[in-house]
Design a protein around this motif. Structure first.
Motif, short mmCIF file in Angstrom:
data_model
loop_
_atom_site.label_atom_id
_atom_site.label_comp_id
_atom_site.label_asym_id
_atom_site.label_seq_id
_atom_site.Cartn_x
_atom_site.Cartn_y
_atom_site.Cartn_z
N VAL A 1 0.84 -1.19 0.00
CA VAL A 1 0.00 0.00 0.00
C VAL A 1 0.88 1.24 0.00
O VAL A 1 1.99 1.23 0.56
CB VAL A 1 -0.95 0.01 1.22
CG1 VAL A 1 -0.17 -0.03 2.52
CG2 VAL A 1 -1.86 1.21 1.21
N ILE A 2 0.41 2.28 -0.67
CA ILE A 2 1.11 3.56 -0.72
C ILE A 2 0.18 4.61 -0.13
O ILE A 2 -0.99 4.70 -0.51
CB ILE A 2 1.49 3.94 -2.16
CG1 ILE A 2 2.43 2.88 -2.74
CG2 ILE A 2 2.14 5.32 -2.20
CD1 ILE A 2 2.64 3.02 -4.22
N THR A 3 0.71 5.38 0.80
CA THR A 3 -0.06 6.46 1.42
C THR A 3 0.67 7.78 1.20
O THR A 3 1.85 7.79 0.81
CB THR A 3 -0.25 6.23 2.93
OG1 THR A 3 1.00 6.48 3.61
CG2 THR A 3 -0.71 4.82 3.22
N ASP A 4 -0.03 8.87 1.48
CA ASP A 4 0.67 10.15 1.49
C ASP A 4 1.44 10.28 2.80
O ASP A 4 1.44 9.35 3.62
CB ASP A 4 -0.29 11.32 1.27
CG ASP A 4 -1.34 11.45 2.38
OD1 ASP A 4 -1.17 10.82 3.45
OD2 ASP A 4 -2.32 12.18 2.19
N SER A 5 2.07 11.39 3.02
CA SER A 5 2.92 11.53 4.21
C SER A 5 2.13 11.57 5.50
O SER A 5 2.72 11.50 6.58
CB SER A 5 3.77 12.81 4.09
OG SER A 5 2.94 13.95 3.92
N HIS A 6 0.80 11.66 5.41
CA HIS A 6 -0.05 11.66 6.61
C HIS A 6 -0.76 10.33 6.81
O HIS A 6 -1.61 10.21 7.69
CB HIS A 6 -1.08 12.78 6.52
CG HIS A 6 -0.46 14.15 6.45
ND1 HIS A 6 0.13 14.77 7.54
CD2 HIS A 6 -0.32 15.01 5.41
CE1 HIS A 6 0.59 15.95 7.18
NE2 HIS A 6 0.33 16.13 5.89
N GLY A 7 -0.45 9.33 5.98
CA GLY A 7 -1.04 8.01 6.15
C GLY A 7 -2.36 7.82 5.43
O GLY A 7 -3.04 6.82 5.68
N ARG A 8 -2.73 8.73 4.53
CA ARG A 8 -3.97 8.57 3.76
C ARG A 8 -3.68 7.76 2.51
O ARG A 8 -2.75 8.07 1.76
CB ARG A 8 -4.57 9.93 3.40
CG ARG A 8 -5.13 10.67 4.60
CD ARG A 8 -5.85 11.94 4.15
NE ARG A 8 -4.92 12.91 3.59
CZ ARG A 8 -4.37 13.90 4.28
NH1 ARG A 8 -4.65 14.04 5.57
NH2 ARG A 8 -3.55 14.75 3.69
N LEU A 9 -4.50 6.75 2.27
CA LEU A 9 -4.22 5.77 1.23
C LEU A 9 -4.32 6.37 -0.16
O LEU A 9 -5.26 7.10 -0.48
CB LEU A 9 -5.18 4.59 1.36
CG LEU A 9 -4.85 3.38 0.49
CD1 LEU A 9 -5.00 2.10 1.29
CD2 LEU A 9 -5.76 3.32 -0.72
N GLN A 10 -3.32 6.04 -1.00
CA GLN A 10 -3.33 6.47 -2.39
C GLN A 10 -3.52 5.30 -3.35
O GLN A 10 -4.23 5.42 -4.33
CB GLN A 10 -2.01 7.19 -2.73
CG GLN A 10 -1.83 8.52 -2.00
CD GLN A 10 -0.53 9.20 -2.38
OE1 GLN A 10 0.41 8.56 -2.85
NE2 GLN A 10 -0.46 10.50 -2.16
N SER A 11 -2.88 4.18 -3.06
CA SER A 11 -2.99 3.02 -3.94
C SER A 11 -2.67 1.77 -3.14
O SER A 11 -1.90 1.82 -2.17
CB SER A 11 -2.03 3.17 -5.13
OG SER A 11 -2.20 2.12 -6.04
N ALA A 12 -3.27 0.65 -3.55
CA ALA A 12 -3.05 -0.60 -2.82
C ALA A 12 -3.27 -1.77 -3.76
O ALA A 12 -3.92 -1.64 -4.81
CB ALA A 12 -3.99 -0.70 -1.63
N ASN A 13 -2.74 -2.94 -3.39
CA ASN A 13 -2.94 -4.13 -4.19
C ASN A 13 -4.09 -4.97 -3.62
O ASN A 13 -4.61 -4.69 -2.54
CB ASN A 13 -1.64 -4.95 -4.27
CG ASN A 13 -1.28 -5.61 -2.95
OD1 ASN A 13 -1.74 -5.17 -1.89
ND2 ASN A 13 -0.46 -6.65 -3.00
#
Length: 486
Positions: free
Chosen positions: A294-306
């Motif tokens: 999973v990829i999040t922004d610097s505040h932990g909000r999800l951007q993309s995931a498998n």
């Protein structure tokens, strides 16, 4: 008064036939024909089968410019001026008000019938052509949308793939030694993450490429800007490897004690990662890896995931329903460990193999559940956007990884208990410790998939100590190298 040109004089003979000419043109050569006097007023209207205009048959007595939309009146004025000046006009495309507020595109051209004769303006309905042009534009835009969707999908797969496979190292900028490394770095350089701490950052690079990598690190440290080069990995025993890698160094924020750090990313290059075949390989890896990426922004909000991450959330979770939500809110973070990890990665650049409980809450994303995951995370400071890549591996017992002792630990303990009264407690405890240690070592090796260096780290002992214990327990023959320690 100078005589009229022959062609104008010839057309002047047709001036009295203007209405008949208009009907003829409308029936065989155009969709509408107008007879217009010298003042620009329509004196006759002939319509074809197209049905152009709103009450076009009532245009008689109206100025030609009043029959078109406001934005195209200037074109009619230019047409009338040109036909009065030269006797013939170029084609001009205008809009005629239609039914329900729509506009009908019409192309008009005009000719003057004699020096003082009326103007004959003929128009062609462009709706069919406009529809074809619109369909072409729609098809072109759809192709462009498909292209960009494909590019975005490939970029998503590539970034998720890199999160799972790129070697990430945090390097002390002053000494250029490794402070911390992730699991991918350990696998790439053939060493446990704990053993890499303190080594030179370029230690795993081929001797021929090492000066360039050291210069890269020094340049990034001095300029404060990211830089990247291509290098070659060192092979076994210091030999030259065939593996090419992209090495990027990004200046990292200074610590509380003023120590500057560099974030070093090492990415294996492969010709297999290019083109459509590469995209399929990346997609296959991301879609089928059992680890949640999973990829999040610097505040932990999800951007993309498998898909593995979506399965970890709850049944029915999709990219669109989880995007933008906080990682801890999605998984449940009863101990606030995930939130602390986000802060830790922003501060230190990396977090490796941290165990965190998830679940324990009820909401739209998941039911009441408590699991434990092993989390590795790294700061992705490529480009202007800062984001964090997470890899989560479920640690709950699974049916395909049985935890029962392979050598019958429970039965062995029961046999020891049966000897109470015949064997002293110290001797029984010594034997029980021996059995438990053997069982825990076997379990660590099974869970690490035979990677002895990782198993040693989980057990809290050195690989050398694990090697001795393996031989003491008879798990390897004397003189044999334990699995994945060579």
């Amino acid at each position: 008064m100078s005589p009229s040109p022959p062609e104008v004089a010839d057309l002047g003979a047709l001036a009295g036939l203007a209405p008949e000419l208009a009907n003829t043109f409308a029936s065989i050569a155009s969709d509408i024909a107008l007879v217009i006097d010298a003042a620009g007023v329509i004196r006759n209207v002939a319509l074809g089968d197209a049905g152009i205009g709103r009450r076009a048959d009532q245009w008689i007595g109206c100025h030609f410019t009043d029959t078109v939309t406001q934005d195209t009146r200037s074109k009619i004025e230019q047409l009338l001026q040109e036909v009065q000046r030269t006797g013939v006009s170029r084609r001009r495309e205008v809009n005629v008000p239609g039914v329900g507020g729509t506009s009908i595109p019409v192309a008009f051209a005009a000719i003057r019938l004699g020096a003082d004769g009326p103007v004959l303006a003929v128009g062609r309905d462009l709706r069919a052509i406009a529809a074809i042009q619109q369909r072409f534009l729609d098809a072109q835009q759809e192709l462009e949308r498909d292209y960009w969707r494909q590019r975005q999908t490939e970029a998503r797969y590539r970034l998720l793939f890199q999160v799972a496979t790129d070697a990430v190292l945090v390097v002390d900028a002053a000494t250029l030694t490794i402070i911390e490394a992730n699991r991918a770095a350990a696998e790439l350089f053939g060493s446990a993450p704990a053993q890499m701490a303190g080594q030179q950052a370029a230690a795993g690079i081929d001797a021929g490429s090492r000066p360039a990598v050291e210069e890269l690190l020094s340049a990034a440290r001095a300029s404060g800007k990211p830089a990247e080069i291509r290098a070659r990995l060192a092979g076994p025993g210091g030999t030259t490897s065939l593996a090419l890698v992209d090495v990027s160094a990004t200046p990292f924020r200074a610590t509380a004690d003023g120590t500057s750090q560099l974030l070093l990313l090492v990415r294996v290059r492969s010709t297999e990662r290019r083109g459509s075949d590469a995209a399929r390989r990346l997609a296959d890896f991301v879609e089928h890896t059992p680890d949640a990426v999973v990829i999040t922004d610097s505040h932990g909000r999800l951007q993309s995931a498998n898909p593995a991450f979506l399965a970890l959330c709850a049944a029915g979770a999709t990219d669109s329903t989880v995007k933008g939500r906080n990682l801890g809110d999605l998984l449940g973070d009863p101990g606030h460990r995930l939130a602390a990890l986000v802060a830790e990665v922003r501060r230190n650049g990396i977090a490796s193999q941290v165990r965190a409980p998830i679940g324990g809450l009820r909401g739209p994303w998941m039911g009441v559940r408590t699991d434990e995951v092993e989390v590795s995370a790294a700061l992705l400071a490529e480009g202007d956007q800062e984001c964090i890549g997470f890899i989560l591996r479920r640690q709950s017992p699974r049916s395909d990884l049985p935890l029962q002792p392979v050598d019958g630990l429970a039965m062995a303990i029961e046999n020891l208990a049966a000897q109470l009264g015949r064997v002293s407690l110290p001797e029984l405890m010594q034997e029980a410790t021996h059995l438990a240690e053997r069982h825990l070592i076997r379990s660590a090796l099974e869970r690490s998939r035979g990677h002895a260096a990782t198993a040693a780290e989980w057990l809290g002992i050195t690989p050398e100590s694990l090697s001795l214990r393996l031989m003491r327990h008879g798990l390897v023959a004397d003189g044999e190298t334990p699995p994945l320690l060579n």
